[in-house]
Design a protein around this motif. Sequence first.
Motif, PDB file in Angstrom:
ATOM      1  N   MET A 169       0.846  -1.199   0.000  1.00  0.00           N
ATOM      2  CA  MET A 169       0.000   0.000   0.000  1.00  0.00           C
ATOM      3  C   MET A 169       0.880   1.246   0.000  1.00  0.00           C
ATOM      4  O   MET A 169       1.855   1.323   0.748  1.00  0.00           O
ATOM      5  N   ASP A 170       0.559   2.196  -0.856  1.00  0.00           N
ATOM      6  CA  ASP A 170       1.351   3.414  -1.006  1.00  0.00           C
ATOM      7  C   ASP A 170       0.730   4.529  -0.176  1.00  0.00           C
ATOM      8  O   ASP A 170      -0.402   4.945  -0.429  1.00  0.00           O
ATOM      9  N   PHE A 171       1.471   5.016   0.816  1.00  0.00           N
ATOM     10  CA  PHE A 171       0.972   6.086   1.674  1.00  0.00           C
ATOM     11  C   PHE A 171       1.531   7.446   1.273  1.00  0.00           C
ATOM     12  O   PHE A 171       1.330   8.422   1.983  1.00  0.00           O
ATOM     13  N   GLN A 172       2.228   7.515   0.139  1.00  0.00           N
ATOM     14  CA  GLN A 172       2.684   8.810  -0.339  1.00  0.00           C
ATOM     15  C   GLN A 172       1.491   9.636  -0.798  1.00  0.00           C
ATOM     16  O   GLN A 172       0.489   9.105  -1.290  1.00  0.00           O
ATOM     17  N   LEU A 173       1.582  10.957  -0.623  1.00  0.00           N
ATOM     18  CA  LEU A 173       0.507  11.825  -1.080  1.00  0.00           C
ATOM     19  C   LEU A 173       0.385  11.754  -2.593  1.00  0.00           C
ATOM     20  O   LEU A 173       1.381  11.693  -3.316  1.00  0.00           O
ATOM     21  N   SER A 174      -0.849  11.761  -3.069  1.00  0.00           N
ATOM     22  CA  SER A 174      -1.081  11.773  -4.509  1.00  0.00           C
ATOM     23  C   SER A 174      -0.812  13.169  -5.055  1.00  0.00           C
ATOM     24  O   SER A 174      -0.696  14.149  -4.304  1.00  0.00           O
ATOM     25  N   ASP A 175      -0.754  13.270  -6.379  1.00  0.00           N
ATOM     26  CA  ASP A 175      -0.544  14.582  -6.995  1.00  0.00           C
ATOM     27  C   ASP A 175      -1.685  15.530  -6.639  1.00  0.00           C
ATOM     28  O   ASP A 175      -1.462  16.728  -6.398  1.00  0.00           O
ATOM     29  N   ASP A 176      -2.912  15.012  -6.606  1.00  0.00           N
ATOM     30  CA  ASP A 176      -4.063  15.852  -6.252  1.00  0.00           C
ATOM     31  C   ASP A 176      -3.971  16.337  -4.811  1.00  0.00           C
ATOM     32  O   ASP A 176      -4.302  17.494  -4.511  1.00  0.00           O
ATOM     33  N   GLN A 177      -3.521  15.473  -3.910  1.00  0.00           N
ATOM     34  CA  GLN A 177      -3.385  15.870  -2.509  1.00  0.00           C
ATOM     35  C   GLN A 177      -2.293  16.919  -2.337  1.00  0.00           C
ATOM     36  O   GLN A 177      -2.448  17.872  -1.573  1.00  0.00           O
ATOM     37  N   ARG A 178      -1.202  16.739  -3.052  1.00  0.00           N
ATOM     38  CA  ARG A 178      -0.130  17.739  -2.987  1.00  0.00           C
ATOM     39  C   ARG A 178      -0.611  19.087  -3.523  1.00  0.00           C
ATOM     40  O   ARG A 178      -0.287  20.148  -2.970  1.00  0.00           O
ATOM     41  N   ALA A 179      -1.378  19.046  -4.601  1.00  0.00           N
ATOM     42  CA  ALA A 179      -1.902  20.286  -5.168  1.00  0.00           C
ATOM     43  C   ALA A 179      -2.887  20.949  -4.208  1.00  0.00           C
ATOM     44  O   ALA A 179      -2.907  22.183  -4.082  1.00  0.00           O
ATOM     45  N   LEU A 180      -3.689  20.134  -3.525  1.00  0.00           N
ATOM     46  CA  LEU A 180      -4.638  20.673  -2.547  1.00  0.00           C
ATOM     47  C   LEU A 180      -3.900  21.371  -1.411  1.00  0.00           C
ATOM     48  O   LEU A 180      -4.255  22.491  -1.018  1.00  0.00           O
ATOM     49  N   ARG A 181      -2.875  20.722  -0.888  1.00  0.00           N
ATOM     50  CA  ARG A 181      -2.091  21.313   0.208  1.00  0.00           C
ATOM     51  C   ARG A 181      -1.385  22.592  -0.247  1.00  0.00           C
ATOM     52  O   ARG A 181      -1.390  23.609   0.456  1.00  0.00           O
ATOM     53  N   SER A 182      -0.796  22.533  -1.447  1.00  0.00           N
ATOM     54  CA  SER A 182      -0.094  23.701  -1.969  1.00  0.00           C
ATOM     55  C   SER A 182      -1.052  24.859  -2.204  1.00  0.00           C
ATOM     56  O   SER A 182      -0.736  26.025  -1.917  1.00  0.00           O
ATOM     57  N   GLY A 183      -2.248  24.547  -2.710  1.00  0.00           N
ATOM     58  CA  GLY A 183      -3.227  25.593  -2.956  1.00  0.00           C
ATOM     59  C   GLY A 183      -3.676  26.269  -1.671  1.00  0.00           C
ATOM     60  O   GLY A 183      -3.851  27.493  -1.635  1.00  0.00           O
ATOM     61  N   MET A 184      -3.877  25.476  -0.615  1.00  0.00           N
ATOM     62  CA  MET A 184      -4.282  26.074   0.661  1.00  0.00           C
ATOM     63  C   MET A 184      -3.160  26.917   1.249  1.00  0.00           C
ATOM     64  O   MET A 184      -3.413  27.998   1.804  1.00  0.00           O
ATOM     65  N   ARG A 185      -1.915  26.469   1.097  1.00  0.00           N
ATOM     66  CA  ARG A 185      -0.794  27.272   1.596  1.00  0.00           C
ATOM     67  C   ARG A 185      -0.708  28.606   0.863  1.00  0.00           C
ATOM     68  O   ARG A 185      -0.478  29.659   1.467  1.00  0.00           O
ATOM     69  N   ASP A 186      -0.904  28.556  -0.450  1.00  0.00           N
ATOM     70  CA  ASP A 186      -0.877  29.795  -1.234  1.00  0.00           C
ATOM     71  C   ASP A 186      -2.025  30.721  -0.836  1.00  0.00           C
ATOM     72  O   ASP A 186      -1.844  31.935  -0.723  1.00  0.00           O
ATOM     73  N   LEU A 187      -3.200  30.138  -0.629  1.00  0.00           N
ATOM     74  CA  LEU A 187      -4.361  30.950  -0.242  1.00  0.00           C
ATOM     75  C   LEU A 187      -4.129  31.637   1.095  1.00  0.00           C
ATOM     76  O   LEU A 187      -4.358  32.848   1.239  1.00  0.00           O
ATOM     77  N   LEU A 188      -3.662  30.876   2.079  1.00  0.00           N
ATOM     78  CA  LEU A 188      -3.434  31.452   3.398  1.00  0.00           C
ATOM     79  C   LEU A 188      -2.307  32.486   3.358  1.00  0.00           C
ATOM     80  O   LEU A 188      -2.343  33.474   4.093  1.00  0.00           O
ATOM     81  N   GLY A 189      -1.317  32.245   2.513  1.00  0.00           N
ATOM     82  CA  GLY A 189      -0.254  33.234   2.373  1.00  0.00           C
ATOM     83  C   GLY A 189      -0.764  34.549   1.811  1.00  0.00           C
ATOM     84  O   GLY A 189      -0.228  35.621   2.117  1.00  0.00           O
ATOM     85  N   ALA A 190      -1.837  34.464   1.002  1.00  0.00           N
ATOM     86  CA  ALA A 190      -2.382  35.674   0.397  1.00  0.00           C
ATOM     87  C   ALA A 190      -3.384  36.386   1.303  1.00  0.00           C
ATOM     88  O   ALA A 190      -3.428  37.617   1.337  1.00  0.00           O
TER      89      ALA A 190
END
Length: 330
Positions: free
Chosen positions: A1-22
Amino acid sequence: MDFQLSDDQRALRSGMRDLLGAVFDRGRLRAAVERGGAVDRGLWRELGAAGFFALRLPEAEGGVGLGLPEAVLLFEEAGRALLPGPLVATHLAAGLVKGAAEGEAVVTAADGRLPVAHLGEADAVLAGAEALTGEALHACAAAARPVRSMDPLTPLHRMPPAERTTAHSERFRCEAALLTAAEQLGSAARTTEAAVQHAGEREQFGWPIGSFQAVKHLCADMLARTEPARAAVYAAAVTGDPVEIAAAKLLADDAAVRNARDCLQIHGGLGFTWEADVHLHLKRAWLRSACWLGGAAAEELLAADLGAAGPLPGSSAAYGRAGAEAGGGG
């Protein structure tokens, strides 16, 4: 079983970080401190529009249709940013309290005998199986008394005894504990980064203090606390198991509090000043560590699970008293 974050999950996290930074940069953080942690309704609505609160609602109900693993990523980012407000309660109230999913309503929750955060500005209070709104909420708020909060971003009120409850469902309490652990994880990661950055920039005797062994050990210890906590929080989000959530909360609480202390230590005299943000992380970590499954309760849950599992096969305890008597002994 792969517990690495998916590309969609990474994009979700990155998007929230960018939003909060703004929308919640350091200037707005300090403005929130100056106004005593009062909820910024405009920011609350922006979070609602971004799907922060409706993340786990089905798409048919206007939500995003994602799960706990994705929610944990968003709350981790909220913890990094020291975002104030009853985020956990409002997220869990989506679909239950009108306006919570859209960020139009601020919802807090009663957690047993603990003081209630942001009661004075809440549109609803989750109290066990019911939500106090309207006249019931106004009466409760009028009877509550403010108490001094160690966190300048979290105003607290003690509710009257008749309104205190521990009747939240197990699922509610477990999810609240996990999302709080995710916030703690984000804070632990942020203080680690702040400590490493300061250690690389601050010089003593002509050298960066990060080159000194004592400081290296502090930074390494911070990372060694953060990453096991991250693994535990992410794993508990996948399984939803109450015992794993208890373990994740313990590890995340420890990482958030001790990392903030070590970050303050590395900042030296600067870390003790009001202008530095380190003390805000420490105070919030202290406050969150008592919420939704505090240390003693989490330890009791883990101990009970170990007891229920029974002794390991082949261990001396597995044979009980009869085995000890039969063995004779020296």
